[in-house]
Motif scaffolding. Structure first.
Motif, PDB file in Angstrom:
ATOM      1  N   PRO A  59       2.956 -16.768   5.676  1.00 16.82           N
ATOM      2  CA  PRO A  59       4.026 -17.620   5.338  1.00 16.82           C
ATOM      3  C   PRO A  59       3.886 -18.641   4.422  1.00 16.82           C
ATOM      4  O   PRO A  59       2.801 -19.303   4.460  1.00 16.82           O
ATOM      5  CB  PRO A  59       4.760 -17.938   6.632  1.00 16.82           C
ATOM      6  CG  PRO A  59       4.234 -17.372   7.773  1.00 16.82           C
ATOM      7  CD  PRO A  59       2.880 -16.938   7.259  1.00 16.82           C
ATOM      8  N   GLY A  60       4.713 -18.696   3.330  1.00 14.03           N
ATOM      9  CA  GLY A  60       4.283 -19.462   2.202  1.00 14.03           C
ATOM     10  C   GLY A  60       3.893 -19.041   1.035  1.00 14.03           C
ATOM     11  O   GLY A  60       3.891 -19.364  -0.302  1.00 14.03           O
ATOM     12  N   ASP A  61       2.946 -17.860   1.111  1.00 12.99           N
ATOM     13  CA  ASP A  61       2.354 -17.070   0.109  1.00 12.99           C
ATOM     14  C   ASP A  61       3.431 -16.335  -0.621  1.00 12.99           C
ATOM     15  O   ASP A  61       4.679 -16.302  -0.111  1.00 12.99           O
ATOM     16  CB  ASP A  61       1.410 -16.111   0.492  1.00 12.99           C
ATOM     17  CG  ASP A  61       0.362 -16.725   1.144  1.00 12.99           C
ATOM     18  OD1 ASP A  61      -0.099 -17.892   0.977  1.00 12.99           O
ATOM     19  OD2 ASP A  61      -0.504 -15.935   1.808  1.00 12.99           O
ATOM     20  N   ALA A  62       3.454 -16.155  -1.968  1.00 11.93           N
ATOM     21  CA  ALA A  62       4.343 -15.543  -2.850  1.00 11.93           C
ATOM     22  C   ALA A  62       4.503 -14.113  -2.033  1.00 11.93           C
ATOM     23  O   ALA A  62       3.766 -13.520  -1.829  1.00 11.93           O
ATOM     24  CB  ALA A  62       3.956 -15.186  -4.560  1.00 11.93           C
ATOM     25  N   PHE A  63       5.950 -13.495  -2.461  1.00  8.84           N
ATOM     26  CA  PHE A  63       6.055 -12.063  -1.973  1.00  8.84           C
ATOM     27  C   PHE A  63       5.661 -11.230  -3.265  1.00  8.84           C
ATOM     28  O   PHE A  63       6.220 -11.774  -4.351  1.00  8.84           O
ATOM     29  CB  PHE A  63       7.702 -12.012  -1.581  1.00  8.84           C
ATOM     30  CG  PHE A  63       7.930 -12.179  -0.100  1.00  8.84           C
ATOM     31  CD1 PHE A  63       7.856 -11.281   0.978  1.00  8.84           C
ATOM     32  CD2 PHE A  63       8.208 -13.601   0.333  1.00  8.84           C
ATOM     33  CE1 PHE A  63       8.043 -11.642   2.025  1.00  8.84           C
ATOM     34  CE2 PHE A  63       8.416 -13.999   1.796  1.00  8.84           C
ATOM     35  CZ  PHE A  63       8.396 -12.835   2.628  1.00  8.84           C
ATOM     36  N   PRO A  64       5.654 -10.101  -2.944  1.00  8.67           N
ATOM     37  CA  PRO A  64       5.459  -9.145  -4.170  1.00  8.67           C
ATOM     38  C   PRO A  64       6.936  -8.669  -4.539  1.00  8.67           C
ATOM     39  O   PRO A  64       7.770  -9.345  -3.837  1.00  8.67           O
ATOM     40  CB  PRO A  64       4.898  -7.977  -3.552  1.00  8.67           C
ATOM     41  CG  PRO A  64       4.395  -8.277  -1.997  1.00  8.67           C
ATOM     42  CD  PRO A  64       4.889  -9.364  -1.811  1.00  8.67           C
ATOM     43  N   THR A  65       6.745  -8.169  -5.504  1.00  3.15           N
ATOM     44  CA  THR A  65       8.244  -7.898  -6.187  1.00  3.15           C
ATOM     45  C   THR A  65       9.455  -7.101  -5.267  1.00  3.15           C
ATOM     46  O   THR A  65       8.484  -6.168  -4.758  1.00  3.15           O
ATOM     47  CB  THR A  65       8.137  -6.906  -7.485  1.00  3.15           C
ATOM     48  OG1 THR A  65       6.930  -7.317  -8.304  1.00  3.15           O
ATOM     49  CG2 THR A  65       9.416  -6.843  -8.258  1.00  3.15           C
ATOM     50  N   ALA A  66      10.233  -7.418  -5.058  1.00  6.68           N
ATOM     51  CA  ALA A  66      11.325  -6.645  -4.250  1.00  6.68           C
ATOM     52  C   ALA A  66      11.406  -5.186  -4.423  1.00  6.68           C
ATOM     53  O   ALA A  66      11.458  -4.764  -5.667  1.00  6.68           O
ATOM     54  CB  ALA A  66      12.637  -7.009  -4.327  1.00  6.68           C
ATOM     55  N   GLY A  67      11.390  -4.277  -3.304  1.00  3.77           N
ATOM     56  CA  GLY A  67      11.250  -2.945  -3.657  1.00  3.77           C
ATOM     57  C   GLY A  67       9.926  -2.267  -3.684  1.00  3.77           C
ATOM     58  O   GLY A  67       9.624  -1.118  -3.562  1.00  3.77           O
ATOM     59  N   SER A  68       8.887  -3.044  -3.775  1.00  5.44           N
ATOM     60  CA  SER A  68       7.405  -2.952  -4.035  1.00  5.44           C
ATOM     61  C   SER A  68       6.944  -2.803  -2.570  1.00  5.44           C
ATOM     62  O   SER A  68       5.578  -2.404  -2.473  1.00  5.44           O
ATOM     63  CB  SER A  68       6.672  -3.346  -5.042  1.00  5.44           C
ATOM     64  OG  SER A  68       6.733  -4.750  -4.708  1.00  5.44           O
ATOM     65  N   TYR A  69       7.332  -3.507  -1.519  1.00  6.35           N
ATOM     66  CA  TYR A  69       6.715  -3.619  -0.296  1.00  6.35           C
ATOM     67  C   TYR A  69       7.457  -3.328   1.054  1.00  6.35           C
ATOM     68  O   TYR A  69       8.753  -3.397   1.043  1.00  6.35           O
ATOM     69  CB  TYR A  69       6.025  -5.217  -0.330  1.00  6.35           C
ATOM     70  CG  TYR A  69       7.125  -6.055  -0.171  1.00  6.35           C
ATOM     71  CD1 TYR A  69       7.736  -6.506   1.011  1.00  6.35           C
ATOM     72  CD2 TYR A  69       7.716  -6.709  -1.188  1.00  6.35           C
ATOM     73  CE1 TYR A  69       8.589  -7.410   1.247  1.00  6.35           C
ATOM     74  CE2 TYR A  69       8.563  -7.448  -1.124  1.00  6.35           C
ATOM     75  CZ  TYR A  69       9.102  -8.009   0.127  1.00  6.35           C
ATOM     76  OH  TYR A  69      10.282  -9.094   0.175  1.00  6.35           O
ATOM     77  N   CYS A  70       6.891  -2.849   2.014  1.00  8.20           N
ATOM     78  CA  CYS A  70       7.454  -2.828   3.381  1.00  8.20           C
ATOM     79  C   CYS A  70       6.923  -4.124   4.267  1.00  8.20           C
ATOM     80  O   CYS A  70       6.004  -4.622   3.670  1.00  8.20           O
ATOM     81  CB  CYS A  70       7.009  -1.437   4.170  1.00  8.20           C
ATOM     82  SG  CYS A  70       5.476  -1.682   4.644  1.00  8.20           S
ATOM     83  N   LEU A  71       7.379  -4.448   5.167  1.00  7.72           N
ATOM     84  CA  LEU A  71       7.201  -5.601   5.936  1.00  7.72           C
ATOM     85  C   LEU A  71       6.270  -4.831   7.215  1.00  7.72           C
ATOM     86  O   LEU A  71       6.768  -3.897   7.726  1.00  7.72           O
ATOM     87  CB  LEU A  71       8.326  -6.326   6.572  1.00  7.72           C
ATOM     88  CG  LEU A  71       8.895  -7.165   5.435  1.00  7.72           C
ATOM     89  CD1 LEU A  71      10.012  -7.837   6.233  1.00  7.72           C
ATOM     90  CD2 LEU A  71       7.843  -8.321   5.061  1.00  7.72           C
TER      91      LEU A  71
ATOM     92  N   CYS B 124       0.647  -1.360   0.193  1.00  3.48           N
ATOM     93  CA  CYS B 124       0.149   0.097  -0.002  1.00  3.48           C
ATOM     94  C   CYS B 124       0.792   1.122  -0.028  1.00  3.48           C
ATOM     95  O   CYS B 124       2.014   1.346   0.598  1.00  3.48           O
ATOM     96  CB  CYS B 124      -1.084   0.074   1.180  1.00  3.48           C
ATOM     97  SG  CYS B 124      -2.105  -1.143   1.275  1.00  3.48           S
ATOM     98  N   SER B 125       0.410   2.224  -0.549  1.00  8.42           N
ATOM     99  CA  SER B 125       1.173   3.473  -0.730  1.00  8.42           C
ATOM    100  C   SER B 125       0.329   4.343   0.496  1.00  8.42           C
ATOM    101  O   SER B 125      -0.776   4.105   0.889  1.00  8.42           O
ATOM    102  CB  SER B 125       1.043   4.297  -1.865  1.00  8.42           C
ATOM    103  OG  SER B 125      -0.381   4.664  -2.003  1.00  8.42           O
TER     104      SER B 125
END
Ligand code: GLU
Length: 334
Positions: A152-164, A107-108
């Motif tokens: 956990p186990g779900d795919a991660f969004p593209t690197a750089g497009s999300y924060c934790l 989210c932005s």
């Protein structure tokens, strides 16, 4: 390995952010932290909080160290630099991901602002046992939970497009602050899920500060009361780790004559600027000491302290230091 500290050895810290010059308000916080540390024979570490890299100014670390020396504040050991400690933060982040305590959020800021509203203290009902406490709420909007379905186990969004983002535990929290008194918070209604990394993947302040304070065995945290809300975020991380959080002293912000937080419009209060103009550091130390303890019976008058050296000021303040006596009022700079 993050474990409980040894409370028999008190450790305090100075934690400037080199995102700009240190000003009068910072000086007051550093001085109180210094007097408190020395009054309990604590170790006093200096940590440079430069993890917030886009806002970090290359000159500000050296300047902060010079400001502290100018005020006669001595710390122990070499400065600890956050940007040299990213591996430690990453170890904890890996654990949080595997444990489903955090989730990737794409989210932005605008997405969040349009989807939710800022929390209101009045709409949060305190349980009876917290009737005397003050409820604190975040200034920003509560995260609406849009991305929280990830596990956990779900795919991660593209690197750089999300924060934790940290999943807040909803249970009421409270602590007794050495200056602000008893404060409480209903995490899901007052703060919401919060980021522990930035979108580039670097640890955010909330996580780095907890890892660093635990690693150094910090027993007392002294900082501005604008960080009261953040303390509840950080306490959630301590609770997750099963580690006792330090004692907190959140000191009131310094305000201008108009009662608003000290800013450029109130004039130049950068310590470096006073230094360059030949202002005596004793005058800053005297102001900070008087604003904290000046109303206490027996505090020496301005005439009595007129020829006090920096060393004398520090000695006197360390001797009489007591958090219970520190003024809880906002401090006015005129
Ligand atoms: N680096 C923060 C500041 O300069 C202080 C953070 C803290 O003490 O935890 O305001």
């Amino acid at each position: 390995m993050l474990t409980n500290h040894n409370v028999a050895t008190p450790v305090c810290r100075l934690a400037p952010s080199p995102t700009g010059a240190q000003h009068l308000g910072n000086a007051r916080t550093f001085l109180l932290a210094y007097w408190s540390a020395r009054s309990q024979n604590a170790q006093l570490i200096l940590r440079i909080e430069d993890i917030d890299s886009p806002r970090v100014k290359p000159w500000a670390t050296v300047q902060a160290i010079e400001d502290l020396a100018w005020l006669g504040i001595e710390h122990d050991g070499e400065p600890i630099i956050q940007t040299q400690r990213t591996e430690l933060y990453q170890n904890l982040l890996d654990r949080l991901i595997a444990d489903d305590r955090v989730y990737p959020c794409t989210c932005s800021r605008k997405d969040i602002e349009t989807a939710s509203s800022a929390p209101h203290e009045q709409s949060i009902t305190r349980p009876n046992q917290l009737a005397a406490a003050r409820t604190v709420v975040a200034e920003n909007t509560l995260y609406p939970g849009t991305c929280s379905g990830w596990h956990p186990g779900d795919a991660f969004p593209t690197a750089g497009s999300y924060c934790l983002r940290w999943r807040v535990d909803k249970t009421w929290m409270q602590f007794d602050d050495l200056v602000a008194g008893q404060v409480c918070c209903k995490p899901d209604e007052s703060i919401g899920d919060f980021p522990v990394t930035r979108k580039e993947g670097v640890a955010a302040y909330q996580l780095a500060v907890v890892v660093d304070d635990i690693d150094a065995g910090v027993t007392e945290v002294v900082r501005g009361d604008d960080l009261l809300v953040s303390t509840f975020r950080q306490m959630q991380i301590y609770d997750y780790l099963g580690i006792t959080h330090p004692t907190y002293a959140h000191v009131p912000l310094v305000v201008g004559e108009d009662g608003r937080r000290l800013a450029k419009r109130h004039g130049d209060t950068r310590l470096s600027q006073y230094r360059e103009q030949g202002v005596a550091p004793e005058s800053i130390v005297a102001w900070a000491a008087r604003s904290a303890f000046g109303r206490i019976d027996g505090f020496p008058s301005e005439t009595e302290t007129a020829d006090w050296t920096l060393a004398r000021w520090h000695r006197e303040m360390i001797e009489r230091f007591d958090w219970a006596k520190v003024s809880r009022d906002r401090v006015q700079h005129s």
